[in-house]
Design a protein around this motif. Structure first.
Motif, PDB file in Angstrom:
ATOM      1  N   UNK A 349      -4.931  -6.349   4.965  1.00 53.69           N
ATOM      2  CA  UNK A 349      -4.211  -6.362   6.240  1.00 53.69           C
ATOM      3  C   UNK A 349      -2.713  -6.150   6.025  1.00 53.69           C
ATOM      4  N   UNK A 350      -2.275  -6.124   4.764  1.00 55.87           N
ATOM      5  CA  UNK A 350      -0.871  -5.839   4.444  1.00 55.87           C
ATOM      6  C   UNK A 350      -0.608  -4.339   4.339  1.00 55.87           C
ATOM      7  N   UNK A 351      -1.622  -3.514   4.708  1.00 56.54           N
ATOM      8  CA  UNK A 351      -1.511  -2.064   4.608  1.00 56.54           C
ATOM      9  C   UNK A 351      -1.493  -1.422   5.995  1.00 56.54           C
ATOM     10  N   UNK A 352      -0.915  -0.234   6.077  1.00 60.77           N
ATOM     11  CA  UNK A 352      -1.061   0.597   7.269  1.00 60.77           C
ATOM     12  C   UNK A 352      -2.332   1.436   7.115  1.00 60.77           C
ATOM     13  N   UNK A 353      -2.657   2.228   8.140  1.00 57.90           N
ATOM     14  CA  UNK A 353      -3.850   3.067   8.069  1.00 57.90           C
ATOM     15  C   UNK A 353      -3.710   4.213   7.062  1.00 57.90           C
ATOM     16  N   UNK A 354      -2.511   4.473   6.580  1.00 60.38           N
ATOM     17  CA  UNK A 354      -2.332   5.474   5.515  1.00 60.38           C
ATOM     18  C   UNK A 354      -2.613   4.876   4.147  1.00 60.38           C
ATOM     19  N   UNK A 355      -2.841   3.549   4.109  1.00 57.90           N
ATOM     20  CA  UNK A 355      -3.031   2.744   2.901  1.00 57.90           C
ATOM     21  C   UNK A 355      -1.718   2.484   2.157  1.00 57.90           C
ATOM     22  N   UNK A 356      -0.588   2.688   2.859  1.00 60.47           N
ATOM     23  CA  UNK A 356       0.704   2.317   2.308  1.00 60.47           C
ATOM     24  C   UNK A 356       0.985   0.859   2.627  1.00 60.47           C
ATOM     25  N   UNK A 357       1.613   0.175   1.697  1.00 62.44           N
ATOM     26  CA  UNK A 357       1.970  -1.229   1.889  1.00 62.44           C
ATOM     27  C   UNK A 357       2.982  -1.384   3.020  1.00 62.44           C
ATOM     28  N   UNK A 358       2.816  -2.429   3.843  1.00 64.59           N
ATOM     29  CA  UNK A 358       3.807  -2.774   4.853  1.00 64.59           C
ATOM     30  C   UNK A 358       4.981  -3.531   4.232  1.00 64.59           C
ATOM     31  N   UNK A 359       4.763  -4.056   3.012  1.00 61.69           N
ATOM     32  CA  UNK A 359       5.770  -4.900   2.370  1.00 61.69           C
ATOM     33  C   UNK A 359       6.690  -4.076   1.475  1.00 61.69           C
ATOM     34  N   UNK A 360       6.101  -3.173   0.686  1.00 62.63           N
ATOM     35  CA  UNK A 360       6.875  -2.341  -0.244  1.00 62.63           C
ATOM     36  C   UNK A 360       6.658  -0.882   0.109  1.00 62.63           C
ATOM     37  N   UNK A 361       7.694  -0.195   0.489  1.00 60.55           N
ATOM     38  CA  UNK A 361       7.584   1.204   0.879  1.00 60.55           C
ATOM     39  C   UNK A 361       7.219   2.074  -0.325  1.00 60.55           C
ATOM     40  N   UNK A 362       6.451   3.140  -0.044  1.00 58.88           N
ATOM     41  CA  UNK A 362       6.031   4.139  -1.041  1.00 58.88           C
ATOM     42  C   UNK A 362       4.929   3.630  -1.978  1.00 58.88           C
ATOM     43  N   UNK A 363       4.425   2.421  -1.744  1.00 57.30           N
ATOM     44  CA  UNK A 363       3.372   1.838  -2.584  1.00 57.30           C
ATOM     45  C   UNK A 363       2.050   1.866  -1.815  1.00 57.30           C
ATOM     46  N   UNK A 364       1.034   2.491  -2.403  1.00 60.18           N
ATOM     47  CA  UNK A 364      -0.277   2.640  -1.773  1.00 60.18           C
ATOM     48  C   UNK A 364      -1.328   1.891  -2.600  1.00 60.18           C
TER      49      UNK A 364
END
Length: 624
Positions: A349-364
């Motif tokens: 649940x800490x991810x967006x639908x792109x599977x990128x982290x909501x906490x650390x940008x550019x991290x999938x």
């Protein structure tokens, strides 16, 4: 030593391989970091691809230009279409593969992919700057900088294996665990927890009494995984075998529970309900006298076989004694015992639908690190993460699949919206639009999207276009051709269906359950002539057209329902509210909405604990 890339993928399992090839083919300079280059895309458990709903995911991966379906077709030693007694929305392909050939086919793909390098090492920590990941450090003191980083470490993060009271660190049997990375990720505020999975004993086929088992042969028809023209099956077909546990073996297993890590408190993490260990089966179903087992080959030139249904972490002597109380295994020799493994995963649940982290940008994140189980679920996530990591580097619209567009869309939406409280496994029942998500039409749904992305080859797109044109032509003919009773009634009566009292369009006849394209074509020469115009893949095209004819009503109804839901998806709400301060929402809704921060009203409505009245409150606030 320092290296610079666009995309770095950590882990070369099924998620990592799809992520790396997708990003590289789209044009990103990509590096795949793995601890063992000889175990790429290793099948840690059963060397089988597909199954109920999982097979649909593999077809979607293929339609999007991924590799799993192609490699499965090249390495399959048995293919079956499951659920054929049900409607086409439930049909699910499954293949038993040659484990070693599967690895080397993937290795060949990776080695021949432009823009893709492989580095053998283990990542120990992330390099973060201003809330963004910019690189990683490895155990060999190499530093890799990148614009996007994808973590697909599977079961290796702090992996711990269990056989009875014996505990050994590792990500798989005889392979080391990965340390430090979880702690590095967690130090930046990303939550993690522990999960558990298991795998059965491996058996020497020379010690099996096959005369006490039932053979299970595969299918020999046109079905396969890839929509590409892969020709005939490459390897000789091998049977699987079935038998059952016995009351005596149950008693032995029951006596061993005191030393089972699952029941003596040694394992405390979350295990799968839908793939239970054999000891869990005898505890949960104490009155059942037998459980079915499937003995499945691991390859064409190996004696090693996989005993599906006998997953266990009991002591070795207990496993062996119980096996020898089953007639087919009375003289059995094993290569290694079954074992359980615990590993770290990160709350999806800490991810967006792109599977990128909501906490650390550019991290999938993709695969089992998101709390899923299964090669197919991992590969589907890997493909989406690879596409979006590339877009993150070079610009463009993020790539997200809706719940009405793909099982992969259902999978990712479930993960980021609901989270997991056990290893997530895909089922057809999870998809509310499963009539739209059939295995036969994955190319119709997704190949145009892959073409627009630049991931589908010209050959793949041409095959899709040809198939679509031919299906459309058949349907147009059926909708416009008139059938007269005098010419067809005799055939209808022979097929056990009511004769016509007056003429009608051919489409009305084809919708009858007793009628198929093949059994009626000889009675309608013009229709046969139309079917004979099909160029290549005749069975595939006829099957797809026939499904559209017979299920058109159901398909149109689901499309209408999906369109209504999409209206709610267009109402964006991420970042617009401080839910903790909206006291007209229920306490649970405030808590869940604050945690998830949904993208739109539709996603909010799918969060457990958010009621219809809570959604109405949000709609009123949006209008204001």
């Amino acid at each position: 030593m320092e290296f610079k890339y666009d995309v770095i993928v950590i882990g070369a399992g099924h998620a990592g391989c799809e992520a790396a090839t997708a990003a590289a083919r789209l044009g990103s300079k990509t590096c795949l970091i793995t601890m063992d280059m000889n175990k790429i895309a290793q099948m840690s458990c059963n060397p089988a691809i597909g199954g109920i709903a999982k097979g649909q995911i593999v077809r979607e991966i293929d339609a999007l230009g991924g590799e799993m379906g192609l490699i499965t077709d090249r390495t399959a030693i048995q293919f079956r279409m499951l659920n054929r007694s049900k409607g086409p929305a439930m049909w699910s392909p499954r293949a038993q593969c040659d484990r070693n050939k599967y690895i080397w086919e993937w290795r060949e793909v990776l080695d021949s992919t432009d823009n893709l390098d492989i580095w053998q090492d283990s990542v120990k920590d992330l390099i973060i700057k201003d809330g963004q990941v910019i690189g990683v450090n490895t155990l060999w003191e190499a530093t890799f900088y990148a614009k996007s980083i994808i973590i697909t470490a599977g079961t290796f993060l702090n992996g711990l294996m269990h056989v009875g009271k014996t505990q050994l660190p590792g990500g798989r049997m005889a392979e080391p665990a990965s340390y430090y990375l979880t702690e590095s990720i967690n130090s930046y505020g990303i939550r993690f927890d522990r999960m558990k999975t298991g795998t059965p004993v491996r058996i020497d086929s020379r010690s099996v009494h096959f005369e006490d088992m039932e053979p299970q042969e595969g299918d020999d028809d046109f079905h396969k995984f890839s929509f590409m023209d892969t020709g005939k099956r490459h390897l000789d077909a091998l049977p699987c075998w079935t038998c059952y546990t016995t009351p005596e073996s149950h008693e032995t297993l029951r006596k061993g529970l005191v030393d089972s890590p699952l029941y003596n408190g040694q394992i405390k993490s979350i295990g799968p309900r839908y793939c239970p260990s054999v000891e869990t089966k005898i505890v949960n179903f104490p009155t059942k006298e037998k459980h079915q087992l499937f003995l499945e080959p691991e390859g064409v030139i190996t004696n090693e076989m996989y005993l599906n249904g006998f997953s266990s972490s009991l002591p070795m002597d207990i496993q062996l004694k119980a096996l020898r109380q089953i007639p087919a295994f009375r003289d059995v020799h094993v290569y290694r015992p079954g074992y359980a493994i615990e590993y770290d995963f990160f709350d999806p649940t800490q991810l967006t639908h792109t599977l990128e982290s909501k906490v650390i940008k550019n991290l999938f994140f993709a695969g089992q690190v998101n709390g899923t189980t299964g090669y197919e679920e991992a590969a589907g996530q890997g493909l989406i993460a690879g596409i979006n990591a590339h877009i993150n580097c070079h610009g463009g619209k993020e790539f997200i699949l809706g719940r009405d567009e793909a099982y992969i869309g259902v999978l990712i939406d479930d993960l980021v919206t609901k989270g997991v409280d056990e290893p997530y496994r895909m089922f057809t029942s999870r998809a509310e639009y499963r009539i739209l998500l059939r295995m036969d039409d994955a190319d119709m749904r997704l190949t145009p999207k892959a073409w627009d992305l630049g991931l589908a080859s010209r050959e793949r797109y041409n095959l899709y276009s040809s198939k679509k044109e031919q299906i459309d032509r058949i349907l147009e003919f059926a909708n416009n051709y008139s059938v007269k009773p005098a010419y067809i009634n005799e055939a209808l009566e022979k097929l056990g269906t009511t004769s016509l009292k007056h003429g009608c369009k051919l489409i009305e006849v084809l919708t009858r359950p007793q009628i198929t394209f093949e059994n009626i074509q000889d009675s309608i020469p013009a229709f046969k002539e139309e079917l004979d115009k099909i160029k290549g893949r005749r069975e595939e095209i006829i099957e797809a057209a026939e499904i559209l004819v017979k299920y058109s009503g159901y398909i149109e109804r689901e499309k209408l329902i999906a369109e209504k839901t999409k209206r709610l998806e267009n109402i964006k709400i991420r970042g617009k509210f401080d839910y903790s301060q909206i006291h007209s929402l229920s306490f649970e809704a405030r808590e869940k909405l604050q945690k998830i921060d949904p993208e739109n009203i539709a996603q909010a409505s799918r969060i457990p604990g958010v009621s219809p009245s809570d959604i109405n409150v949000l709609l009123v606030l949006v209008r204001k």
